[in-house]
Enzyme design. Structure first.
Site, PDB file in Angstrom:
ATOM      1  CG  ASP A 144      91.066  34.372  37.929  1.00  0.00           C
ATOM      2  OD1 ASP A 144      92.298  34.238  37.544  1.00  0.00           O
ATOM      3  OD2 ASP A 144      90.458  35.200  38.660  1.00  0.00           O
ATOM      4  CE  LYS A 157      92.703  35.166  29.835  1.00  0.00           C
ATOM      5  NZ  LYS A 157      92.316  35.148  31.161  1.00  0.00           N
ATOM      6  N   GLY A 212      97.400  34.198  36.229  1.00  0.00           N
ATOM      7  CA  GLY A 212      97.973  33.302  36.030  1.00  0.00           C
ATOM      8  C   GLY A 212      97.491  32.106  34.693  1.00  0.00           C
ATOM      9  CG  HIS A 213      97.855  32.341  32.091  1.00  0.00           C
ATOM     10  ND1 HIS A 213      97.197  33.047  30.020  1.00  0.00           N
ATOM     11  CD2 HIS A 213      95.773  33.004  32.174  1.00  0.00           C
ATOM     12  CE1 HIS A 213      96.946  34.139  29.969  1.00  0.00           C
ATOM     13  NE2 HIS A 213      96.164  34.270  31.439  1.00  0.00           N
ATOM     14  CD  GLN A 272      95.855  41.122  33.583  1.00  0.00           C
ATOM     15  OE1 GLN A 272      95.935  41.000  32.175  1.00  0.00           O
ATOM     16  NE2 GLN A 272      96.356  39.804  33.928  1.00  0.00           N
TER      17      GLN A 272
END
Length: 493
Positions: free
Chosen positions: A81, A84, A108-109, A292
């Site tokens: 988180d 990225k 989740g990006h 991650q």
């Protein structure tokens, strides 16, 4: 049906040390200074406007971004988180290929397009908003097809063309709905020792892969044997978890569902090992997007409170089938503070009002799950450990603006045992991690809004002091500084 096994390449000053228990937000907390706006030099206003209009990457292309290696990577250097996706989105304007090498829809990006529209991506690489970029989902990724198609449909509905721009490895393992159900059953079974997974089925799918009864994307070329393989997986889950009900119609229903998926999936499937290596031979620029982060690595993270893949540098080669010698610049993404989701050790965690205020200011809720993240000070010991493992050439310090309201900021610079004995590295022993004390260095805050600043020299002195102290402590230069969520909210240093 014939799922193609290959695809042609498209060009698309130092502070004071204090013991851990003397935290800024301890007890009743302190009143915070009034929030004011920092002045920005007039000369910088025009350059900031130009940057916002053209995009930060394009202006910097001859310099910072243009100088990146042919094969570069963006990896997380905390517990995930870190932001990225934003950096990948910006860098992708200067790369031909953006590739995911591990993880699944637990990544989740969040990225924003030029108009400021928000996109939450999970499987599709963050280069998708750049129309000339080819997006590759490598063999190390676990793929949930319903989720992938839903993501593609959402992008297409918002004007983002995916046709001919996404390739999925035929060696990637398929993640089924039952993997997600098993994930939840496993967490319930662990009770008070639960891992805190996203319950997206990632761990169970990797388990299937490792015990060699998994099903790969390429297996969909052989629908005559697919039912038998799927039956083995479902029967195994039913024998392991009494709560998993494998009824007589489940297999038939799932087989029919995947028969429908095959035709739609066919244009996306490729031998991505060939694609990646051919791209490199053709001098295409390749950007690897990690999911991650290193502190969640299955080997190097806070095991067992980790993910099921290798989000550190080693996972690039195994997850894409490219040689270590081709890897060049690796950029580590790190928040100006620290957060983590789920269970596990967190030495610099802030509790009570302190953690709540960071969480609120940083909008720290999971992209994938919506869960509130645990928050705390930047952990230099953990960051140095991540830099050592990955060999980062530079860092992207994100969310510096979140610290703007603080009168003073802490850096966790050392670990000691309760008797004062220093710990020289990040320990693997979780009991030791729970016992250790963190020594903090305290720096002054800047107490003003920096979100509109686009030049490093325009940052308040205290903000620059913070950035440079982190560089000094870690020994890796910070080349990118995030001061907001938008594409243009990035300072090149």
């Amino acid at each position: 049906m014939n799922l193609s096994s290959s695809s042609s390449i498209s060009t698309p000053s130092h502070g004071v040390l204090r013991p851990r228990n003397q935290l800024l937000f301890g007890g009743g907390g302190r009143r915070h200074a009034a929030f004011v706006v920092c002045s920005v030099k007039p000369a910088c206003a025009s350059s900031s406007a130009t940057l916002a209009a053209a995009g930060p990457g394009k202006i910097d292309a001859p310099g910072r971004i243009g100088g990146l290696s042919q094969v570069s990577g963006v990896l997380g250097s905390q517990w995930g988180d870190e932001g990225k996706g934003k950096l990948v989105d910006i860098l992708a304007q200067h790369f031909d290929v953006v590739a995911r090498c591990q993880g699944g829809a637990n990544a989740g990006h969040t990225i924003y397009n030029a108009e400021g529209k928000k996109f939450a991506l999970h499987l599709v690489p963050s280069g998708i908003l750049n129309e000339d970029t080819l997006c590759v989902i490598g063999n190390g990724v676990v793929v949930h097809l319903p989720g992938l198609f839903e993501e593609i449909d959402g992008l297409e509905a918002n004007g983002v063309s995916c046709k001919g721009r996404i390739l999925v490895s035929d060696r990637a393992h398929l993640l089924f709905d039952f993997h997600q159900e098993v994930d939840g059953l496993r967490e319930a079974e662990l009770a008070n020792s639960f891992i805190g997974t996203t319950k997206r089925g990632i761990g169970p799918c990797y388990s299937s892969k490792v015990i060699r009864n998994g099903i790969r994307v390429g297996d969909l070329r052989h629908m005559d044997t697919f039912p038998e393989k799927l039956d083995l997986l479902l029967s195994d889950a039913a024998s392991r978890f009494p709560g998993f009900k494998y009824g007589p119609g489940m297999l038939e229903e799932e087989v029919e569902r995947y028969k429908r998926f095959v035709e739609r999936l066919e244009p996306f499937v490729a031998d991505t090992v060939h694609v990646m290596n051919e791209s490199i031979l053709l001098k295409k620029k390749v950007l690897v997007e990690g999911g991650q982060a290193t502190m969640l690595d299955i080997d190097f993270g806070t095991y067992p409170f980790v993910t099921s893949s290798s989000p550190s540098a080693g996972g690039i080669c195994t997850g894409l089938g490219i040689a270590p010698r081709v890897l060049g610049d690796l950029i580590g993404v790190v928040k100006a503070y620290t957060s983590r989701v789920g269970s596990g050790p967190f030495p610099t965690e802030l509790f009570g009002n302190g953690g709540d205020m960071l969480r609120s200011a940083g909008h720290e809720f999971g992209t994938t799950t919506g869960r509130p993240r645990r928050c705390g000070w930047l952990d230099i010991v953990a960051l140095k450990y991540c830099c050592q493992i990955n060999g980062f050439s530079s860092l992207n310090l994100t969310k510096l603006d979140v610290l703007s309201y603080l009168p003073e900021i802490h850096l966790g610079v050392a670990y000691t045992l309760p008797d004062g004995t220093p710990i020289k590295s990040f320990p693997a022993d979780l009991d030791l991690l729970e016992q250790l004390k963190v020594e903090y260095e305290i720096l002054p805050g800047w107490k003003c809004d920096i979100s509109s600043i686009r030049s490093y020299s325009d940052l308040p002195k205290a903000a620059r002091q913070y950035v440079e102290r982190v560089e000094e402590l870690v020994g890796v230069p910070i080349h990118y500084i995030g001061v907001g969520p938008g594409r243009d909210a990035l300072i090149f240093k």
